[in-house]
Design a protein around this motif. Structure first.
Motif, PDB file in Angstrom:
ATOM      1  N   GLU A  39      -1.735  -3.858  -9.581  1.00 35.48           N
ATOM      2  CA  GLU A  39      -2.978  -3.907  -8.809  1.00 35.48           C
ATOM      3  C   GLU A  39      -4.033  -4.587  -9.677  1.00 35.48           C
ATOM      4  N   ARG A  74      -2.785  -6.453  -4.585  1.00 32.34           N
ATOM      5  CA  ARG A  74      -1.534  -6.009  -5.206  1.00 32.34           C
ATOM      6  C   ARG A  74      -0.513  -7.139  -5.169  1.00 32.34           C
ATOM      7  N   GLU A 106       3.655   1.463  -1.683  1.00 34.21           N
ATOM      8  CA  GLU A 106       4.535   1.462  -2.859  1.00 34.21           C
ATOM      9  C   GLU A 106       3.768   1.834  -4.131  1.00 34.21           C
ATOM     10  N   ALA A 107       4.535   2.237  -5.142  1.00 39.76           N
ATOM     11  CA  ALA A 107       3.916   2.711  -6.379  1.00 39.76           C
ATOM     12  C   ALA A 107       3.464   1.544  -7.249  1.00 39.76           C
ATOM     13  N   VAL A 108       2.236   1.645  -7.738  1.00 38.09           N
ATOM     14  CA  VAL A 108       1.679   0.615  -8.616  1.00 38.09           C
ATOM     15  C   VAL A 108       2.091   0.913 -10.047  1.00 38.09           C
ATOM     16  N   THR A 109       2.598  -0.086 -10.740  1.00 35.86           N
ATOM     17  CA  THR A 109       3.057   0.152 -12.111  1.00 35.86           C
ATOM     18  C   THR A 109       2.012  -0.222 -13.169  1.00 35.86           C
ATOM     19  N   ARG A 112       0.841  -1.200   0.000  1.00 34.21           N
ATOM     20  CA  ARG A 112       0.000   0.000   0.000  1.00 34.21           C
ATOM     21  C   ARG A 112       0.870   1.242   0.000  1.00 34.21           C
ATOM     22  N   SER A 164       7.855  -5.406 -11.275  1.00 31.17           N
ATOM     23  CA  SER A 164       6.733  -4.463 -11.233  1.00 31.17           C
ATOM     24  C   SER A 164       5.792  -4.783 -10.074  1.00 31.17           C
TER      25      SER A 164
END
Ligand code: C2O
Ligand code: CU
Ligand code: CU
Length: 500
Positions: A419, A469, A356-359, A354, A416
């Protein structure tokens, strides 16, 4: 002592007959729960194969197996003449060299469910087919930081998975803790279900059973009906429970006890959680600490409603009509109390995606469609599978497609973080499973998940959404995600992901 039949077990479970069972040791009677509980034969565990110096060499043979189940002579399937198969015990960083010999009548292969290992070559590669009479040598290298916990192995040859698992092919894998959790005793409880035909063979599933997801009429713990587990008061037992049922959901309860959940699947919690009950969909595992309380107690499965097929058919349930709770095992606690054990050493802190950045974001739609009116798949087979495709069979699809091993449905970049919204448009629950990489729950049915929760099988209730995720770390290659109601998987509810 012979294992009891289900009927005997149910009878003895009645308050009236409990007195008879308690006769030899009247003490039990006074400590009985109000319903009266009485178990069958002593609890047994599968043989254990443990790694030495970083290696575990295993030979497994999948073959028909003669066994007594619920007091009847039965011809089932087993690994190494055992149901469940042997328990494999390893450490993070170990290598497992496993040769599987197929002495079945159909092709098979092996999947190490939940292990974070490569899906390629002769590692956890579910695209391999081992023909009858052949053998195959697998090699699994666990990373040094592999999460401790309870995993399992089972066949994964598309089209034969449900039949082979229902027949008795499954076994536990334990990845030991780097920091031991203090417990008086460790037990493995592999829970499965089976139905036997009149001649003692494993009952065949009808098309309707497959669409609903077959459930056996006997529920077994380590191949036994209602075994009895013995302990002394205050002993702290570690129970590693595997739901190895083909389709049945297990909602487990144990009255009168302090039950602490260390984690589900590979998702170990930073702190144990005290729970009243645990729900395991097919494929899920629980790692529990149970502090024994004097008395005779039932480990029960409460009926779970997992939806139905809409207008045509009734609801699905995990119990016979009117029967809401099934006793799976009896926990008999008596004798001199032992000294209570200390608390736990702190476990590691799990990763939290939650933060971290979703790619990439994707939507996976799990659906059921009537095959009628032509269209692909209807009785004509598809490019796919060894699956029986009866005319009139419903299709179980992901994003409108049935499984095709030659098609890549999702390509994800190595490293990567994606989500996925798992969207169920059908009137039946689907427990969704991804190989190799666990999923962190973000949202279920519109509710944000507050706890840090990692699982490798996630229930997606009928007509609702779940968001997860996934961090595609450490490995590349092709593998699968699918519904773990294994009849649905065999009917096509599976897709291929390639990480590269
Ligand atoms: Cu337990 Cu793809 O399976
Ligand atoms: Cu799996
Ligand atoms: Cu399903």
């Amino acid at each position: 002592m012979q294992p009891m039949t289900r009927r005997q077990a149910l009878l003895l479970g009645g308050a009236g007959t409990a007195a008879i069972a308690a006769g030899a040791a009247g003490l039990w009677w006074t400590r009985d729960t109000p319903q009266g509980v009485s178990g069958g034969a002593d609890f047994e565990q599968p043989p254990v194969l443990k790694s030495v110096n970083g290696h575990l060499d295993v030979e497994l043979t999948a073959a028909p197996h003669q066994v007594r189940i619920a007091g009847r002579q039965a011809t089932v399937l087993g690994y190494n003449d055992s149901v469940p198969g042997p328990t494999l015990v390893v450490q993070p960083g170990d290598q497992i060299n496993l040769t599987l010999a197929n002495q079945l009548e159909a092709p098979t292969n092996l999947h190490v469910h939940g292990l974070h290992v490569s899906p390629q070559d002769n590692s956890d590669n579910v695209f391999i087919a081992i023909a009858p009479g052949e053998a195959f040598a697998y090699k699994y290298q666990l990373p040094e930081d592999h999460p401790p916990g309870v995993y399992w192995y089972h066949p994964h040859h598309h089209g034969n998975v449900a039949d082979q698992l229902f027949g008795g092919l499954y076994g536990a894998i334990i990845v030991q803790d780097p920091h031991a959790v203090a417990a008086t005793r460790e037990r493995v409880l592999v829970i499965s279900d089976i139905s036997l035909a009149a001649d003692g063979s494993v009952a065949k599933a009808h098309p309707m059973d497959m669409m609903m997801g077959r459930e056996g009429n006997v529920v077994l713990v380590n191949g036994q009906v209602n075994p009895t587990l013995q302990a002394r008061p205050e002993e702290r037992e570690r129970w590693r429970i595997i739901n190895a049922c083909t389709s049945r959901y297990l909602h487990l309860e144990l009255d009168g006890h302090k039950v602490e959940l260390l984690g589900i699947d590979s998702g170990r919690y930073a702190e144990p959680r005290t729970v009243d009950d645990v729900v395991l969909t097919p494929g899920n595992r629980a790692d529990l600490l149970v502090t024994a309380t004097a008395g005779t107690w039932a480990v029960r499965a409460v009926a779970v409603d997992r939806g139905g097929m809409g207008m045509m058919h009734g609801r699905l349930g995990s119990a016979a009509p009117g029967q809401t709770k099934t006793t799976l095992a009896t926990f008999e606690v008596n004798g001199t109390p032992t000294e209570a054990l200390d608390g736990f050493s702190q476990q590691f802190a799990p990763r939290d995606l939650r933060a971290e950045a979703v790619t990439a974001k994707r939507e996976l739609v799990f659906g059921m469609t009537m095959g009628m009116g032509g269209g692909r798949g209807m009785g004509q087979g598809t490019a796919t599978s060894g699956a029986t495709r009866d005319p009139g069979m419903m299709e179980f699809t992901i994003n409108g497609e049935v499984f095709d091993p030659d098609r890549v449905d999702i390509t994800a970049g190595s490293g990567s973080i994606e989500e996925w919204t798992l969207k169920n448009t059908s009137p039946m629950d689907h427990p969704v499973h991804l190989h190799v990489w666990p999923m962190q729950l973000i949202e279920t049915q519109g509710q944000t998940v507050q706890d840090l929760q990692w699982q490798d099988v996630v229930n997606v209730p009928a007509n609702s959404n779940v968001t997860v995720r996934i961090a595609f770390d450490n490995f590349v290659g092709k593998t699968v995600y699918h519904c773990h109601v294994l009849d649905h998987e065999d009917l096509g509810m599976m897709g291929v992901i390639e990480v590269r």
